[in-house]
Design a protein around this motif. Structure first.
Motif, mmCIF file in Angstrom:
data_model
loop_
_atom_site.group_PDB
_atom_site.id
_atom_site.type_symbol
_atom_site.label_atom_id
_atom_site.label_comp_id
_atom_site.label_asym_id
_atom_site.label_seq_id
_atom_site.Cartn_x
_atom_site.Cartn_y
_atom_site.Cartn_z
ATOM 1 N N GLN A 1 0.817 -1.214 0.000
ATOM 2 C CA GLN A 1 0.000 0.000 0.000
ATOM 3 C C GLN A 1 0.853 1.268 0.000
ATOM 4 O OE1 GLN A 1 -2.600 -0.632 3.377
ATOM 5 N NE2 GLN A 1 -3.973 -1.926 2.191
ATOM 6 N N GLY A 2 2.157 1.119 -0.201
ATOM 7 C CA GLY A 2 3.035 2.272 -0.304
ATOM 8 C C GLY A 2 3.469 2.865 1.028
ATOM 9 N N GLU A 3 3.301 2.123 2.092
ATOM 10 C CA GLU A 3 3.686 2.591 3.437
ATOM 11 C C GLU A 3 4.987 1.901 3.858
ATOM 12 O OE1 GLU A 3 2.348 4.917 5.187
ATOM 13 O OE2 GLU A 3 0.415 5.214 4.224
ATOM 14 N N GLY A 4 6.070 2.250 3.182
ATOM 15 C CA GLY A 4 7.360 1.594 3.405
ATOM 16 C C GLY A 4 7.886 1.706 4.814
ATOM 17 N N GLN A 5 7.763 2.889 5.429
ATOM 18 C CA GLN A 5 8.272 3.062 6.796
ATOM 19 C C GLN A 5 7.498 2.212 7.796
ATOM 20 O OE1 GLN A 5 8.223 7.308 7.410
ATOM 21 N NE2 GLN A 5 10.378 7.491 6.819
ATOM 22 N N LEU A 6 6.187 2.181 7.661
ATOM 23 C CA LEU A 6 5.387 1.330 8.551
ATOM 24 C C LEU A 6 5.697 -0.147 8.308
ATOM 25 C CD1 LEU A 6 1.932 3.137 8.533
ATOM 26 C CD2 LEU A 6 3.520 2.928 10.434
ATOM 27 N N ALA A 7 5.886 -0.518 7.049
ATOM 28 C CA ALA A 7 6.230 -1.903 6.725
ATOM 29 C C ALA A 7 7.519 -2.302 7.420
ATOM 30 C CB ALA A 7 6.361 -2.070 5.214
ATOM 31 N N THR A 8 8.503 -1.428 7.375
ATOM 32 C CA THR A 8 9.791 -1.713 8.019
ATOM 33 C C THR A 8 9.620 -1.869 9.524
ATOM 34 O OG1 THR A 8 10.983 -0.551 6.265
ATOM 35 C CG2 THR A 8 12.120 -0.825 8.383
ATOM 36 N N ARG A 9 8.779 -1.055 10.134
ATOM 37 C CA ARG A 9 8.549 -1.169 11.581
ATOM 38 C C ARG A 9 7.880 -2.499 11.928
ATOM 39 N NH1 ARG A 9 5.644 4.189 13.257
ATOM 40 N NH2 ARG A 9 5.582 3.149 15.269
ATOM 41 N N TYR A 10 6.902 -2.912 11.133
ATOM 42 C CA TYR A 10 6.266 -4.218 11.359
ATOM 43 C C TYR A 10 7.298 -5.341 11.204
ATOM 44 C CZ TYR A 10 1.329 -2.855 11.640
ATOM 45 O OH TYR A 10 0.122 -2.354 12.037
ATOM 46 N N GLU A 11 8.115 -5.250 10.172
ATOM 47 C CA GLU A 11 9.122 -6.288 9.923
ATOM 48 C C GLU A 11 10.148 -6.349 11.054
ATOM 49 O OE1 GLU A 11 10.346 -4.848 6.113
ATOM 50 O OE2 GLU A 11 8.599 -5.740 5.106
ATOM 51 N N ARG A 12 10.588 -5.205 11.533
ATOM 52 C CA ARG A 12 11.550 -5.190 12.652
ATOM 53 C C ARG A 12 10.932 -5.763 13.921
ATOM 54 N NH1 ARG A 12 14.248 0.708 11.560
ATOM 55 N NH2 ARG A 12 15.597 0.028 9.859
ATOM 56 N N THR A 13 9.672 -5.464 14.146
ATOM 57 C CA THR A 13 8.987 -6.023 15.317
ATOM 58 C C THR A 13 8.859 -7.533 15.179
ATOM 59 O OG1 THR A 13 7.799 -3.936 15.612
ATOM 60 C CG2 THR A 13 6.916 -5.876 16.747
ATOM 61 N N SER A 14 8.576 -8.011 13.975
ATOM 62 C CA SER A 14 8.494 -9.466 13.770
ATOM 63 C C SER A 14 9.863 -10.108 13.988
ATOM 64 C CB SER A 14 7.950 -9.803 12.380
ATOM 65 O OG SER A 14 8.912 -9.617 11.368
ATOM 66 N N ASP A 15 10.927 -9.405 13.631
ATOM 67 C CA ASP A 15 12.282 -9.918 13.879
ATOM 68 C C ASP A 15 12.549 -10.065 15.379
ATOM 69 O OD1 ASP A 15 12.748 -9.961 11.147
ATOM 70 O OD2 ASP A 15 13.923 -8.095 11.139
ATOM 71 N N LEU A 16 12.023 -9.146 16.184
ATOM 72 C CA LEU A 16 12.186 -9.249 17.636
ATOM 73 C C LEU A 16 11.498 -10.503 18.180
ATOM 74 C CD1 LEU A 16 11.643 -5.519 18.676
ATOM 75 C CD2 LEU A 16 13.807 -6.777 18.582
ATOM 76 N N LEU A 17 10.354 -10.841 17.599
ATOM 77 C CA LEU A 17 9.668 -12.061 18.026
ATOM 78 C C LEU A 17 10.441 -13.303 17.595
ATOM 79 C CD1 LEU A 17 5.963 -11.054 17.442
ATOM 80 C CD2 LEU A 17 7.231 -11.119 19.579
ATOM 81 N N GLU A 18 11.107 -13.233 16.465
ATOM 82 C CA GLU A 18 11.975 -14.335 16.026
ATOM 83 C C GLU A 18 13.111 -14.527 17.030
ATOM 84 O OE1 GLU A 18 13.346 -17.370 13.546
ATOM 85 O OE2 GLU A 18 11.578 -16.156 13.138
ATOM 86 N N ILE A 19 13.694 -13.418 17.478
ATOM 87 C CA ILE A 19 14.760 -13.477 18.488
ATOM 88 C C ILE A 19 14.208 -14.043 19.791
ATOM 89 C CG2 ILE A 19 16.288 -12.062 19.928
ATOM 90 C CD1 ILE A 19 16.526 -10.192 17.407
ATOM 91 N N ALA A 20 13.016 -13.607 20.178
ATOM 92 C CA ALA A 20 12.398 -14.126 21.408
ATOM 93 C C ALA A 20 12.169 -15.629 21.291
ATOM 94 C CB ALA A 20 11.085 -13.401 21.684
ATOM 95 N N ASP A 21 11.733 -16.103 20.133
ATOM 96 C CA ASP A 21 11.516 -17.534 19.932
ATOM 97 C C ASP A 21 12.812 -18.306 20.102
ATOM 98 O OD1 ASP A 21 9.924 -19.886 19.059
ATOM 99 O OD2 ASP A 21 11.277 -19.795 17.328
ATOM 100 N N ARG A 22 13.879 -17.819 19.510
ATOM 101 C CA ARG A 22 15.185 -18.489 19.637
ATOM 102 C C ARG A 22 15.667 -18.471 21.081
ATOM 103 N NH1 ARG A 22 18.142 -15.932 14.363
ATOM 104 N NH2 ARG A 22 16.699 -16.806 12.842
ATOM 105 N N THR A 23 15.444 -17.359 21.752
ATOM 106 C CA THR A 23 15.846 -17.242 23.154
ATOM 107 C C THR A 23 15.059 -18.217 24.021
ATOM 108 O OG1 THR A 23 16.427 -14.916 22.827
ATOM 109 C CG2 THR A 23 16.070 -15.635 25.096
ATOM 110 N N LEU A 24 13.757 -18.316 23.787
ATOM 111 C CA LEU A 24 12.938 -19.268 24.544
ATOM 112 C C LEU A 24 13.373 -20.709 24.286
ATOM 113 C CD1 LEU A 24 9.417 -17.665 24.218
ATOM 114 C CD2 LEU A 24 10.753 -17.960 26.312
ATOM 115 N N PHE A 25 13.732 -21.009 23.059
ATOM 116 C CA PHE A 25 14.227 -22.344 22.741
ATOM 117 C C PHE A 25 15.479 -22.641 23.568
ATOM 118 C CE2 PHE A 25 17.176 -25.074 20.451
ATOM 119 C CZ PHE A 25 16.394 -26.199 20.243
ATOM 120 N N GLN A 26 16.428 -21.690 23.570
ATOM 121 C CA GLN A 26 17.667 -21.905 24.312
ATOM 122 C C GLN A 26 17.413 -21.969 25.817
ATOM 123 O OE1 GLN A 26 20.667 -22.695 22.837
ATOM 124 N NE2 GLN A 26 21.024 -23.345 24.939
ATOM 125 N N LEU A 27 16.505 -21.154 26.318
ATOM 126 C CA LEU A 27 16.158 -21.233 27.739
ATOM 127 C C LEU A 27 15.626 -22.618 28.095
ATOM 128 C CD1 LEU A 27 14.386 -17.826 28.410
ATOM 129 C CD2 LEU A 27 16.413 -18.694 29.588
#
Length: 144
Positions: A87-113
């Motif tokens: 929809q042409g909202e590149g900055q918002l898209a990047t923020r959503y993608e970065r937030t999803s990356d944080l959840l990926e990190i949380a998933d890996r951290t939970l696995f290691q825990l």
């Protein structure tokens, strides 16, 4: 004639409007009215967990794997990022993608825990990977 400043709705008003505007759309989806119910059930059961394996199993059930809450939320945020980009909202898209990356990190951290918890428990407890040894005075195999 006095000019009035444009009204900029606050976050609560924006969220209320969004729920109202999306109500018909949401009613047509096959989603639970309470998508967090399974996570709450796992959190409540955690107080009853008495072993590291039970703690790990509840955490893994709630957060790990492609069908679990954390990864499902990550996937939702990635899809939102894709939609914003379309929809042409590149900055918002990047923020959503970065937030999803944080959840990926949380998933890996939970696995290691979980691995660390289980390793710690098995380092101090009996080795459960070996079958129990047969006792010497066993009646096994003796017919009467």
């Amino acid at each position: 004639m006095a000019q009035t400043a444009p009204h900029h709705p606050g976050s609560a008003e924006l969220r209320l409007r969004a729920r109202q505007q999306a109500a018909v759309f949401l009613r047509g989806l096959p989603v639970s009215a309470d998508p967090a119910a399974p996570l709450r059930a796992c959190a409540e059961a955690m107080s009853e967990a008495s072993t590291p394996s039970e703690v790990h199993a509840l955490t893994e059930l709630a957060a790990s794997g492609e069908d679990a809450g954390l990864i499902s939320l990550r996937n939702l945020l990635r899809a939102a990022g894709t939609r914003c980009r379309e929809q042409g909202e590149g900055q918002l898209a990047t923020r959503y993608e970065r937030t999803s990356d944080l959840l990926e990190i949380a998933d890996r951290t939970l696995f290691q825990l979980g691995v660390d918890l289980l390793a710690s428990a098995h380092a101090t407890g009996p080795d459960m990977s070996k079958p129990p040894s047969a006792s010497v005075g066993s009646d096994e195999g003796v017919s009467t």
